[in-house]
Design a protein around this motif. Structure first.
Motif, short mmCIF file in Angstrom:
data_model
loop_
_atom_site.label_atom_id
_atom_site.label_comp_id
_atom_site.label_asym_id
_atom_site.label_seq_id
_atom_site.Cartn_x
_atom_site.Cartn_y
_atom_site.Cartn_z
N GLY A 29 0.78 -1.23 0.00
CA GLY A 29 0.00 0.00 0.00
C GLY A 29 0.81 1.28 0.00
N VAL A 30 2.15 1.17 -0.06
CA VAL A 30 3.03 2.34 -0.02
C VAL A 30 3.72 2.50 -1.36
CG1 VAL A 30 5.05 3.38 1.07
CG2 VAL A 30 3.42 2.06 2.45
N ASP A 31 3.62 3.70 -1.95
CA ASP A 31 4.30 3.99 -3.21
C ASP A 31 5.73 4.42 -2.90
OD1 ASP A 31 5.11 4.68 -5.75
OD2 ASP A 31 3.73 6.38 -5.96
N LEU A 32 6.72 3.66 -3.41
CA LEU A 32 8.12 3.97 -3.15
C LEU A 32 8.69 5.02 -4.09
CD1 LEU A 32 7.75 1.07 -1.78
CD2 LEU A 32 10.23 0.94 -1.93
N ALA A 33 7.97 5.37 -5.17
CA ALA A 33 8.48 6.37 -6.10
C ALA A 33 8.59 7.73 -5.41
CB ALA A 33 7.56 6.47 -7.32
N PRO A 34 9.56 8.57 -5.81
CA PRO A 34 9.78 9.84 -5.11
C PRO A 34 8.75 10.91 -5.40
CG PRO A 34 11.30 9.64 -6.96
CD PRO A 34 10.59 8.32 -6.83
N GLY A 35 8.00 10.81 -6.51
CA GLY A 35 7.07 11.87 -6.85
C GLY A 35 7.80 13.19 -7.04
N ARG A 36 7.30 14.27 -6.45
CA ARG A 36 7.89 15.59 -6.68
C ARG A 36 9.09 15.87 -5.77
NH1 ARG A 36 8.19 17.02 -11.10
NH2 ARG A 36 8.78 19.10 -10.36
N TRP A 158 12.42 9.67 2.16
CA TRP A 158 11.72 9.91 3.43
C TRP A 158 11.21 8.59 4.02
CZ3 TRP A 158 9.72 11.12 -1.33
CH2 TRP A 158 8.56 10.45 -1.71
N LEU A 159 11.18 7.54 3.20
CA LEU A 159 10.75 6.23 3.67
C LEU A 159 11.88 5.45 4.34
CD1 LEU A 159 8.74 5.24 0.47
CD2 LEU A 159 7.76 5.86 2.69
N LEU A 160 13.11 5.98 4.29
CA LEU A 160 14.28 5.26 4.78
C LEU A 160 14.71 5.79 6.14
CD1 LEU A 160 16.38 5.19 1.47
CD2 LEU A 160 14.52 3.66 2.18
N ASP A 161 14.93 4.89 7.09
CA ASP A 161 15.45 5.30 8.39
C ASP A 161 16.92 4.91 8.50
OD1 ASP A 161 15.57 2.55 9.03
OD2 ASP A 161 13.61 2.60 10.01
N PRO A 209 16.79 -3.14 5.46
CA PRO A 209 15.34 -3.31 5.41
C PRO A 209 14.60 -1.97 5.51
CG PRO A 209 16.15 -3.83 7.60
CD PRO A 209 17.36 -3.55 6.76
N ILE A 210 13.45 -1.88 4.84
CA ILE A 210 12.67 -0.64 4.79
C ILE A 210 11.45 -0.82 5.70
CG2 ILE A 210 11.45 0.98 3.30
CD1 ILE A 210 13.13 -0.11 0.94
#
Length: 282
Positions: A29-36, A158-161, A209-210
């Motif tokens: 359910g999460v889009d990994l693409a960066p978008g803008r 922003w999805l990466l810690d 891992p993400i």
């Protein structure tokens, strides 16, 4: 964009307006693409492509613009070459729970007036969720042309810690955290370390891992006979917040240096060169 999916695979959205590259890549359910969350390089073609999870650089140029030799007007090869924005002619499109396959032809007008043809095949193994890409680029000009290729895979950072690492035999000490280099961003390019597989040489690396997608790790493999290098890019200069995984055909040096050192891959009229990449989330 058309959704493309099978079994355990992510839902990827293929862009018919731009060589059937990947726009959204949705995992749990999460889009990994960066978008803008990308830099604005002043080229609307690349802005559009860079928003997605994967776009293709080439076939007449990769990386930043360089002058076209002998052009009296000072024209340059465009940022990341001429592929982006060329529409795909869909040949086949089949999706089931077990597997999926999409094929397309993309006639490409090159910056110097030449022509090329990209024949593209996407496959998904529904049982493993692995996505496979096979490309053949043919010189359809009436004269010899050099051919370049780079897959530019983009993840919204922003999805990466801080627990996310790059891993692979081509990396120093086998890997390190994703915030490599100087802030707010960095680029490096290394020789891919290959392993023989079914008569072909492949390299593999991973990012993870993400936690944002259930602790899954992105694993990327690519053919090293035609993509012998891996370039890594990150940019956290606001508003950009993106990490790029970039299997590539040539070293990270100027086009003139590649030509001088005999590193152009020349195609005669009618000749082809093939490339392949695959990825999965595990």
């Amino acid at each position: 964009m058309r959704a493309f999916h099978s079994g355990l695979s992510p839902v990827i959205h293929l862009d018919e307006t731009s060589v059937l590259d990947i726009g959204a890549c949705v995992v749990d359910g999460v889009d990994l693409a960066p978008g803008r969350a990308i830099p604005d390089d002043g080229d609307p073609r690349i802005d559009h492509s860079l928003e997605g999870f994967l776009f293709t650089c080439g076939p007449d140029h990769i990386r930043h613009p360089q002058p076209i030799a002998g052009n009296a007007e000072g024209k340059k090869y465009p940022l990341h070459g001429s592929f982006s924005s060329h529409p795909a002619e869909i040949i086949d499109w089949v999706c089931s729970d077990d597997n999926a396959r999409a094929t397309a032809r993309v006639p490409v007008t090159l910056a110097d007036g030449g022509m090329a043809l990209l024949e593209r095949e996407w496959r998904i193994d529904g049982s493993t969720g692995e996505v496979q890409l096979h490309d053949r680029v043919t010189n359809t000009s009436d004269h010899a042309q050099p051919v370049f290729h780079m897959y530019h895979m983009n993840v919204g950072a922003w999805l990466l810690d801080d627990g996310v690492r790059l891993s692979g035999a081509m990396f120093q000490e086998g890997g390190f955290g994703w915030r490599f280099g100087d802030e707010p961003g960095s680029v490096f390019c290394v020789q891919a370390v290959q392993e023989n597989e079914g008569g072909q040489a492949w390299a593999e690396m991973s990012l993870g891992p993400i936690a944002a997608v259930g602790g899954k790790t992105l694993k990327v493999a690519f053919r090293t006979d035609t993509l012998p290098f891996l370039q890594m890019w990150r940019n956290q200069q606001a508003p950009a917040n993106v990490v790029g995984i970039e299997p590539v055909s040539h070293r990270w040096v100027d086009r003139a240096e590649l030509e001088k050192s005999g590193e152009f891959h020349m195609l005669q009229p009618g000749e082809s060169r093939t490339y392949a990449l695959r990825f999965r989330f595990v």
